[in-house]
Each structure stands twice: as structure tokens, then as C-alpha cells.
Design an enzyme around this catalytic site. Structure first.
Site, PDB file in Angstrom:
ATOM      1  CG  LEU A  40      -1.816   1.215   1.422  1.00 18.42           C
ATOM      2  CD1 LEU A  40      -3.185   0.788   1.965  1.00 18.42           C
ATOM      3  CD2 LEU A  40      -1.191   2.254   2.381  1.00 18.42           C
ATOM      4  CG  ASN A  42      -0.632   6.340   3.190  1.00 18.86           C
ATOM      5  OD1 ASN A  42       0.252   5.505   3.343  1.00 18.86           O
ATOM      6  ND2 ASN A  42      -1.009   7.129   4.172  1.00 18.86           N
ATOM      7  CG  ASP A  43      -0.313  10.767   3.605  1.00 15.49           C
ATOM      8  OD1 ASP A  43      -1.302  10.153   3.192  1.00 15.49           O
ATOM      9  OD2 ASP A  43      -0.283  11.319   4.717  1.00 15.49           O
ATOM     10  CD  GLN A  59       3.673   7.751   5.683  1.00 15.63           C
ATOM     11  OE1 GLN A  59       3.024   7.299   6.609  1.00 15.63           O
ATOM     12  NE2 GLN A  59       4.974   7.965   5.786  1.00 15.63           N
ATOM     13  CE1 TYR A 102       2.017   5.695  10.818  1.00 16.26           C
ATOM     14  CE2 TYR A 102       0.565   7.320  11.802  1.00 16.26           C
ATOM     15  CZ  TYR A 102       0.844   6.007  11.489  1.00 16.26           C
ATOM     16  OH  TYR A 102      -0.039   5.019  11.849  1.00 16.26           O
ATOM     17  CG  ASP A 162       0.780  14.500   8.825  1.00 18.54           C
ATOM     18  OD1 ASP A 162       1.336  13.399   8.989  1.00 18.54           O
ATOM     19  OD2 ASP A 162      -0.453  14.639   8.773  1.00 18.54           O
TER      20      ASP A 162
END
Length: 479
Positions: A40, A42-43, A59, A102, A162
Site C-alpha cells: 500500500l 499513501n501520502d 508512505q 509517518y 506531518d
């Protein structure tokens, strides 16, 4: 912990190798977008042009097509078109990041590349700890971790993450997405002179601030940028309720335009504007390249009830990033347009001038494809709706009478058509990027944008037009 990090990275490499053939043979694998080699994505993280090379970190969970302990994957490019996979930048090997490295950002200082990210820790009792962390590189490829450089201030919950870092004058600034103790979303500003030691300045925007009502329980991925003399806060609020055509995805991404006084932290800003009107756009981040352009990437995905139904999961991968988009501020609104480098992908040009089209299911010779770019100059829409259908699975329509433009696709779980709509006074230009399982549609040079994943029959390459209109059409295959 070097040994543990090495074992995690080797385990990730083994996962890539194990499923490589299955991933690459997926008919929904994209042609010119950044994707995970397995698992997976993501960001987008750490976007930067460093020593002339573009770097995109992201990510990444290499072990599942679900959210878990994230790594930072890494690609580099000299032109944002042709990408090279680089070694894993960050693996969750240390105590302060054991449940995930993260999201975060990157800056250059004294010739070195600095990565700022959130270390996520989940305790046995279900509570969370969060640390803002630093890793440094002399070559842009190999990183040395320096551990936490910012701990959680007392006024916020552990939903504090973040970090986006930039320099103004002689000082460095960091903005972090946060949740107050009464569970309100906010963005918090910090400053530093050396990138290692940080002092809190305070919140610059949030629920109940600057004349705002409640506006979500958490603000993720804040990004303060400067365009045309304005300070613009991009962020992704969680917890907004749908309001007409607004806020119809589970989470949103958008911006405030205003002016920040760095001394008083007074940030007078206007209303929130969504960056994208489609189904699959979240957690965008920007960087400024050596030409002075402000360039944005977004996650072309969404954590919602449909995520687990994506058909690529059966082939052990899920999600992608958007194409890079240059941002411009015009008349109080951010316009997004594809970076010009993407023109290098063009081949097999087809041009059609349509003086009069009446009726449904109109196709033009050579205008079909799996991975294509379409440029339509709409000279006149005569009445009712003008619609384009993409491979029988997604439909873009402009309703002249209602002054609305809509994108429809099939819901992955129920099979019913779902719609995203926005008001627009007129449509004169459509710029459309199709990939094997994605659509990015730029309206009026980026006045509005619709981004979506969709999963048509792999054998269906049709592009069909409906309605009464006059237009000029240019189409390229992309590869």
C-alpha cells in the site's frame, strides 16, 4: 538498531521480489504514475529538488494492502517523467517510530538533505505517542536518523503529525497538523535556527479561530506556501459533514488564502476551498523547484469503505500518486495545471475539429485508449448536457442549464453509480489524463480538477461523446 533496520528492509525487498510478476502484470497497473512496487502507498512525503534531481518519498506498507507500520519509499527523477526506484529511505526500526515512520517533508541546508517525519508509537493500552523526528543525508539516498527533535506539547493530543518545514529569512519554520485537547483540528507553528532545536510559536489556524466555527476534529498534512504575495495554508481536515456538493468524500483537502504575521501569528484568511472535486485525492504536499515553480503531488486514494474493494488488492498492491501539478493563484483561487514535462510522454497525435455534433454515442477515428491525454477546446455547447464516457466506466458531463460539471463512476462495493459535482459558470477547455485505472481532469486550465481511480473492463478502450456541441479535440497516447 542498525541490524533491526537492515532486517526490516530486507524483509520488504523479499516482499517486492515475491510478488513482482503478479504486480507488474496487473491490467490496472498505471503507466506514468508513481505506485508502490508492492503493498500500500499513501501520502507523498519529502518532495524536493535536491542537487538538480527531483525526489518523491511516500508512505509505504510493503507487507499488506492495508494501513500499518509505514516505511518511506523513494523515487528520484531528473524530469518528473522517468522515475528510478531508490533504496528504502526510512524503516520503522527505532523505539520512537516502531509503529510507523509517518508523513513529513524535506529541506536542503549546507548541501545536505534533511527529512522531517512523525514517529508513531502505539502502546499496549491502546494509547499513542508521537515524535517529530529527523534523518539527514549527504547524497540524497542514504539517511542517518537523529531521533526525536520535537516532543508533544501539552496542549494537544497524540494526533500531532506531518511536519512541513521551510525557511524564511534566517529562520526555519515547521507547521504540524494537530488536535487540541477538546478534539478540534488545528495547525501549529514552530521555529528553529539550526533544524535540530525547535520552539513553539502557537496555532495559526483551527476550529474556532480567525472567525471560524468548528471545522473538523483533526487537520492533517498542513503546508504553508506563498503565491502571488499571499500566504496559503493547505491542509486536510477530518470530520467535515457533507454540505450540498461540498465535502462529499470521507476526508477533504483544501486551502485558506490570507496573510500570516510571523511575529503576532495573526493569520487573516478567507473561506476553505477544496483542491479537488473528484473521488480520490488526499494529503497533498508541495515543493518549490529550481525554476521557482510551486509543484503539488497528492495521494490518488482515500481511506474509506471502498478502499478494501479495489481490484488491484488481489494482485498485492493498491493506490498511486497524482501527476505533478504546478500551482498558480488567479483571482483569489488556486489553479492547477499538469507540469509541462509531461509532454515528453506524448505520441501518436490525433486532431479532430468537430463543427457540429448531435446525438449520442459518437466516436472519432483514433480517439480511444488506455493511457491517453485529451485536450478539448469547447467552442459551443448548444443545449442540455455535453458528456464524455471513458471506457464505459466513468462519465464526465457539463450541464449548460444548471451550470454544473459532474463526474460519475461505479461504486466498488455496491456497483451503483456515484457522482461528484461542482458549480461552474462555463466550460471552455478540458484537459484529461487517462491512465489504465485513473482519471485526472483539469477544467478551464485548472480552475477545477476531478481526480478518480476507476476500474473499467481492461479490453474496453472506448471514448464516447454525447450531446450537441462544437469543439476541437487533440489526443495523444502516453507512454
Amino acid at each position: 538498531m542498525r541490524e533491526k533496520e537492515g532486517l526490516l528492509i530486507q524483509k520488504a525487498h523479499n516482499e517486492v521480489k515475491k510478488y513482482q510478476d503478479k504486480v507488474l502484470n496487473d491490467p490496472y497497473r498505471l503507466n506514468y504514475h508513481i505506485m508502490p512496487p508492492v503493498g500500500l502507498l499513501n501520502d507523498p512525503n519529502g518532495l524536493i529538488q535536491y542537487q538538480g534531481v527531483y525526489h518523491v518519498f511516500y508512505q509505504w506498507n510493503p507487507f499488506e494492502t492495508a494501513h500499518g507500520a509505514k516505511f518511506w519509499g523513494h523515487y528520484s527523477s531528473k524530469d518528473m517523467v522517468h522515475w528510478q526506484e531508490e533504496p528504502i529511505a526510512l524503516a520503522p526500526s527505532e523505539w520512537y517510530e516502531k509503529n510507523g515512520c509517518y508523513s513529513g517533508s524535506a529541506v536542503e541546508s549546507d548541501g545536505k538533505l534533511y527529512l522531517f517525519y512523525t514517529g508513531n508509537v502505539k502502546k499496549e493500552d491502546g494509547t499513542r505517542e508521537t515524535y517529530q523526528c529527523l534523518a539527514v543525508s549527504s547524497d540524497g539516498i542514504h539517511f542517518e536518523k537523529h531521533g526525536p527533535i520535537l516532543r508533544l506539547p501539552e496542549r494537544y493530543t497524540a494526533h500531532f503529525r506531518d511536519p512541513k518545514v521551510w525557511k524564511k529569512g534566517d529562520s526555519w519554520y515547521m507547521i504540524v497538523g494537530a488536535q487540541t485537547l477538546d478534539e478540534k483540528g488545528t495547525a501549529v507553528l514552530f521555529t528553529s535556527v539550526d533544524l535540530y532545536h525547535w520552539n513553539e510559536l502557537g496555532s495559526i489556524a483551527g476550529s474556532g479561530m480567525n472567525g471560524m466555527d468548528d471545522f473538523g476534529y483533526m487537520w492533517e498534512c498542513p503546508d504553508l506556501i506563498h503565491l502571488d504575495g499571499k500566504d496559503i495554508l493547505l491542509f486536510s481536515p477530518q470530520g467535515l459533514e457533507p454540505y450540498g456538493y461540498l465535502y462529499n468524500n470521507l476526508f477533504q483537502s483544501g486551502y485558506f488564502i490570507g496573510k500570516l504575521d510571523y511575529e503576532t501569528l495573526n493569520f487573516q484568511h478567507g473561506s476553505f476551498t477544496e483542491l479537488d472535486r473528484g473521488f480520490d485525492f488526499y494529503a497533498p504536499q508541495t515543493f518549490t523547484d529550481e525554476l521557482g515553480r510551486t509543484i503539488l503531488y497528492g495521494w490518488m486514494g482515500m481511506t474509506d469503505e471502498k478502499e478494501s474493494y479495489q481490484p488491484t488488492i488481489s494482485n498485492n498492491w493498491v493506490h498511486a500518486l497524482t501527476i505533478p501539478r504546478e500551482l498558480e493563484l488567479r483571482e483569489g483561487k488556486i489553479y492547477q495545471r499538469p507540469v509541462e514535462e509531461l509532454q515528453k510522454l506524448r505520441k501518436d497525435k490525433v486532431v479532430a475539429k468537430v463543427d457540429k455534433m448531435e446525438g449520442n454515442h459518437v466516436q472519432f477515428d483514433g480517439v480511444n485508449g488506455l493511457s491517453s491525454e485529451l485536450l478539448l477546446d469547447l467552442l459551443k455547447v448548444k443545449a442540455g448536457k455535453f458528456q464524455i464516457s471513458f471506457r464505459g466506466e466513468a462519465h464526465l458531463s457539463f450541464d449548460l442549464d444548471k451550470k454544473e460539471i459532474s463526474l460519475q463512476r461505479r461504486h466498488l462495493k455496491t456497483g451503483a453509480l456515484e457522482t461528484r459535482t461542482c458549480k461552474i459558470s462555463s466550460v471552455s477547455k478540458l484537459h484529461i489524463f487517462m491512465d489504465h485505472s485513473s482519471l485526472e481532469i483539469f477544467i478551464n486550465d485548472g480552475e477545477e480538477v476531478f481526480t478518480a481511480r476507476y476500474f473499467p473492463n481492461p479490453k474496453d478502450e472506448t471514448i464516447i461523446f454525447h450531446g450537441e456541441a462544437e469543439f476541437r479535440l487533440t489526443k495523444w497516447n502516453l507512454g
